[in-house]
Design a protein around this motif. Structure first.
Motif, PDB file in Angstrom:
ATOM      1  N   THR A  69       0.837  -1.203   0.000  1.00 20.35           N
ATOM      2  CA  THR A  69       0.000   0.000   0.000  1.00 20.35           C
ATOM      3  C   THR A  69       0.873   1.256   0.000  1.00 20.35           C
ATOM      4  O   THR A  69       0.591   2.237   0.700  1.00 20.35           O
ATOM      5  N   VAL A  70       1.939   1.216  -0.775  1.00 22.99           N
ATOM      6  CA  VAL A  70       2.820   2.384  -0.919  1.00 22.99           C
ATOM      7  C   VAL A  70       2.240   3.275  -2.015  1.00 22.99           C
ATOM      8  O   VAL A  70       2.114   2.860  -3.171  1.00 22.99           O
ATOM      9  N   LEU A  71       1.893   4.507  -1.642  1.00 25.83           N
ATOM     10  CA  LEU A  71       1.165   5.398  -2.540  1.00 25.83           C
ATOM     11  C   LEU A  71       2.000   6.544  -3.093  1.00 25.83           C
ATOM     12  O   LEU A  71       1.613   7.154  -4.090  1.00 25.83           O
ATOM     13  N   THR A  72       3.127   6.856  -2.430  1.00 28.35           N
ATOM     14  CA  THR A  72       3.923   8.019  -2.834  1.00 28.35           C
ATOM     15  C   THR A  72       5.409   7.671  -2.835  1.00 28.35           C
ATOM     16  O   THR A  72       5.830   6.743  -2.136  1.00 28.35           O
ATOM     17  N   PRO A  73       6.216   8.437  -3.586  1.00 26.08           N
ATOM     18  CA  PRO A  73       7.660   8.226  -3.532  1.00 26.08           C
ATOM     19  C   PRO A  73       8.222   8.393  -2.128  1.00 26.08           C
ATOM     20  O   PRO A  73       9.144   7.671  -1.731  1.00 26.08           O
ATOM     21  N   GLU A  74       7.664   9.319  -1.362  1.00 24.50           N
ATOM     22  CA  GLU A  74       8.153   9.544  -0.001  1.00 24.50           C
ATOM     23  C   GLU A  74       7.896   8.325   0.876  1.00 24.50           C
ATOM     24  O   GLU A  74       8.741   7.937   1.690  1.00 24.50           O
ATOM     25  N   GLN A  75       6.737   7.690   0.708  1.00 23.07           N
ATOM     26  CA  GLN A  75       6.468   6.460   1.446  1.00 23.07           C
ATOM     27  C   GLN A  75       7.448   5.361   1.040  1.00 23.07           C
ATOM     28  O   GLN A  75       7.894   4.579   1.882  1.00 23.07           O
ATOM     29  N   SER A  89       2.477  -1.581  -4.613  1.00 20.62           N
ATOM     30  CA  SER A  89       1.482  -0.509  -4.645  1.00 20.62           C
ATOM     31  C   SER A  89       0.141  -1.072  -5.097  1.00 20.62           C
ATOM     32  O   SER A  89       0.107  -2.030  -5.874  1.00 20.62           O
ATOM     33  N   PRO A  90      -0.962  -0.475  -4.661  1.00 22.70           N
ATOM     34  CA  PRO A  90      -2.267  -0.950  -5.113  1.00 22.70           C
ATOM     35  C   PRO A  90      -2.585  -0.553  -6.547  1.00 22.70           C
ATOM     36  O   PRO A  90      -3.444  -1.170  -7.187  1.00 22.70           O
ATOM     37  N   GLY A  91      -1.905   0.477  -7.048  1.00 25.55           N
ATOM     38  CA  GLY A  91      -2.120   0.947  -8.416  1.00 25.55           C
ATOM     39  C   GLY A  91      -0.805   1.306  -9.066  1.00 25.55           C
ATOM     40  O   GLY A  91       0.265   1.148  -8.466  1.00 25.55           O
ATOM     41  N   TYR A  92      -0.900   1.808 -10.301  1.00 26.26           N
ATOM     42  CA  TYR A  92       0.315   2.148 -11.032  1.00 26.26           C
ATOM     43  C   TYR A  92       0.580   3.649 -10.932  1.00 26.26           C
ATOM     44  O   TYR A  92      -0.242   4.466 -11.341  1.00 26.26           O
ATOM     45  N   ASP A  93       1.723   4.006 -10.363  1.00 23.10           N
ATOM     46  CA  ASP A  93       2.126   5.409 -10.246  1.00 23.10           C
ATOM     47  C   ASP A  93       3.563   5.533 -10.743  1.00 23.10           C
ATOM     48  O   ASP A  93       4.472   4.918 -10.198  1.00 23.10           O
ATOM     49  N   GLU A  94       3.763   6.329 -11.788  1.00 27.29           N
ATOM     50  CA  GLU A  94       5.090   6.443 -12.404  1.00 27.29           C
ATOM     51  C   GLU A  94       6.145   6.926 -11.425  1.00 27.29           C
ATOM     52  O   GLU A  94       7.289   6.455 -11.450  1.00 27.29           O
ATOM     53  N   ASP A  95       5.770   7.861 -10.547  1.00 28.42           N
ATOM     54  CA  ASP A  95       6.749   8.421  -9.618  1.00 28.42           C
ATOM     55  C   ASP A  95       7.186   7.396  -8.578  1.00 28.42           C
ATOM     56  O   ASP A  95       8.361   7.349  -8.195  1.00 28.42           O
TER      57      ASP A  95
END
Length: 209
Positions: A69-75, A89-95
């Motif tokens: 459940t990592v949602l951000t680069p900072e996490q 991550s639960p979804g696809y995030d380029e960052d």
């Protein structure tokens, strides 16, 4: 990233997905999972003390522990600093994907569509998390998505239980299966570590080739 993730998982095909409210349970939980034959675990960043839990479980030594459940680069940065061997991550995030690759840690982004799979391929990934697997249609959806992407491996997660585990693992596109039934918050609240060990041992046995 498959080779790296496979190395981290050490051949394990069952990935316990853990939501742990109380860091005090991290040690006994790691003991129970390892005693049941688990080689890895995913600690979700859904609780305020997830970093403490991850750090404690990573220090156990008997498990390869990742962050979920990592949602951000900072996490992602915090997770790796706490000892995460991989990031989910639960979804696809380029960052998030880019930061994990900069940090040198395997990343498994969640996908639910062919469009997201194409984005993952374009980013150089070949392992993704199908999420939420069962609500999306289960194996029928997994097979439909896998067909145009023969090089992609999947870690289906979401709504899967012990009865569905063997059929998922029988599919050649499946690298491993994520499951929260092995150690639920209710198990932890009740101190049911023997039951966690039993469920883990059962799942590991079902996943054996």
């Amino acid at each position: 990233m498959t080779a790296d993730l496979k190395a981290v998982l050490a051949g394990a095909r069952v990935l316990p997905v853990l939501t742990v409210p109380d860091p005090a349970t991290a040690g006994p939980l790691a003991d129970a999972l390892a005693a049941g034959g688990a080689r890895c675990a995913e600690v979700t960043f859904r609780t305020p003390d997830a970093e403490q839990v991850l750090k404690a479980m990573a220090a156990h030594g008997g498990l390869a522990v990742g962050a979920g459940t990592v949602l951000t680069p900072e996490q992602a940065e915090r997770a790796v600093a706490a000892g995460a061997a991989f990031v989910v991550s639960p979804g696809y995030d380029e960052d998030v994907v880019a930061r994990c690759r900069e940090l040198g840690v395997p990343v498994v982004p969640g996908v639910a569509t062919a469009t997201e799979l194409m984005r993952a391929l374009r980013a150089g990934l070949d392992t993704v998390k199908l999420f939420p697997a069962e609500p999306l249609g289960g194996l029928r959806t997994l097979r439909a998505l896998a067909a145009p992407f023969p090089g992609m491996r999947f870690v289906p997660t979401g709504g899967i239980d012990a009865s569905r585990l063997p059929s998922y693992l029988a599919d050649p596109a499946v690298l491993a299966v994520g499951g929260s039934w092995l150690a639920t918050p209710a198990h932890l609240e009740g101190g049911e570590y023997a039951e966690i060990r039993r469920l883990t041992a059962e799942a590991v046995e079902r996943s054996a080739p």
